[in-house]
Write a protein that holds these residues in place. Sequence first.
Motif, PDB file in Angstrom:
ATOM      1  N   PRO A  76      -3.864  80.579  -6.032  1.00 47.39           N
ATOM      2  CA  PRO A  76      -2.903  80.760  -4.929  1.00 47.39           C
ATOM      3  C   PRO A  76      -2.642  79.456  -4.185  1.00 47.39           C
ATOM      4  O   PRO A  76      -3.543  78.646  -3.993  1.00 47.39           O
ATOM      5  CB  PRO A  76      -3.611  81.782  -4.028  1.00 47.39           C
ATOM      6  CG  PRO A  76      -4.553  82.496  -4.931  1.00 47.39           C
ATOM      7  CD  PRO A  76      -5.002  81.487  -5.943  1.00 47.39           C
ATOM      8  N   SER A 100       3.816  81.616  -7.032  1.00 43.57           N
ATOM      9  CA  SER A 100       3.003  81.168  -5.896  1.00 43.57           C
ATOM     10  C   SER A 100       3.444  79.787  -5.422  1.00 43.57           C
ATOM     11  O   SER A 100       3.599  79.543  -4.215  1.00 43.57           O
ATOM     12  CB  SER A 100       1.525  81.139  -6.294  1.00 43.57           C
ATOM     13  OG  SER A 100       0.728  80.599  -5.255  1.00 43.57           O
ATOM     14  N   TYR A 101       3.665  78.877  -6.371  1.00 43.71           N
ATOM     15  CA  TYR A 101       4.071  77.515  -6.006  1.00 43.71           C
ATOM     16  C   TYR A 101       5.463  77.501  -5.393  1.00 43.71           C
ATOM     17  O   TYR A 101       5.699  76.853  -4.366  1.00 43.71           O
ATOM     18  CB  TYR A 101       4.033  76.616  -7.240  1.00 43.71           C
ATOM     19  CG  TYR A 101       4.511  75.205  -6.978  1.00 43.71           C
ATOM     20  CD1 TYR A 101       3.733  74.311  -6.255  1.00 43.71           C
ATOM     21  CD2 TYR A 101       5.749  74.781  -7.450  1.00 43.71           C
ATOM     22  CE1 TYR A 101       4.171  73.020  -6.013  1.00 43.71           C
ATOM     23  CE2 TYR A 101       6.197  73.486  -7.211  1.00 43.71           C
ATOM     24  CZ  TYR A 101       5.399  72.607  -6.492  1.00 43.71           C
ATOM     25  OH  TYR A 101       5.847  71.331  -6.241  1.00 43.71           O
ATOM     26  N   SER A 132       7.082  79.911  -3.868  1.00 42.61           N
ATOM     27  CA  SER A 132       7.036  80.536  -2.545  1.00 42.61           C
ATOM     28  C   SER A 132       6.499  79.567  -1.500  1.00 42.61           C
ATOM     29  O   SER A 132       7.073  79.413  -0.416  1.00 42.61           O
ATOM     30  CB  SER A 132       6.159  81.792  -2.597  1.00 42.61           C
ATOM     31  OG  SER A 132       6.045  82.373  -1.316  1.00 42.61           O
TER      32      SER A 132
END
Length: 255
Positions: free
Chosen positions: A19, A58-59, A61
């Motif tokens: 995350p 994840s990146y 976002s």
Amino acid sequence: MQTRSPFEMCAPSPDPASPILPSMLSVKGHSHRCERIINMKEHALIGISPFNPQFSPSYVSALLAWAESNFKKIDILIPDVESAALLLTSTGTSAQKAIRKARKELNRQRRVIEPLIDKDSPATAQLIEFSDHFENTAYKKLRKMAQNEYDEHEEFRTACDAMSDCAIASRVRATTTPSTSPLPKPRGVATENYILTEIPFYLNTPVILDVRSSTLIYHRKWPIGDQLFNNRFRIAIDRNQGHGIVSISNQKPKI
């Protein structure tokens, strides 16, 4: 002088499997001028590449949230389907299959990006494809200048070919062993229709998008960047154009 292969020049993107939080991101300018433009915090153009594991949900976002909190306005740049497909045809994929896979990949990226765009934010983002500006007068002028430089200047042509090799190598690396797999030839189509199509945004996003200054955000330097900043060619980066390299810190997200 020993020549490095595209696999050495274009190191794999770091694996962003764990995350990622916006607080874990930081940016460094390509030059002192870039640092000045970054500190103005007026506009960021976030480059997102297809078929690249760096751009996990994840990146992406975290990257958009970070950009919205650090710039007054942001936009997101992705290739159009035809341009993205060249990364596949250059590695031997048939044209029909390449278009299908490119469309699927870009639709996947859109599904990640579009829900993250806050329509009510002052930094409201647009999702831009290369082809959205093909008829833009400023874009067409920059594209023609880049094409002329490619046709007439051997050093620029060699630098663009090296960038094309990087893009091809990234795709080859995903499915083969780099040390034993030569790059497909010829590479000219990928160079002309991908690198030269993207480069106007690298040279002068402000004039294309009608903003006062802009920082192009990516996770590594463009291989051709140093030569452009050192005025090695007849085309130049605009004085209001910055370039920022984003990195992920080793800080662990707090659960």
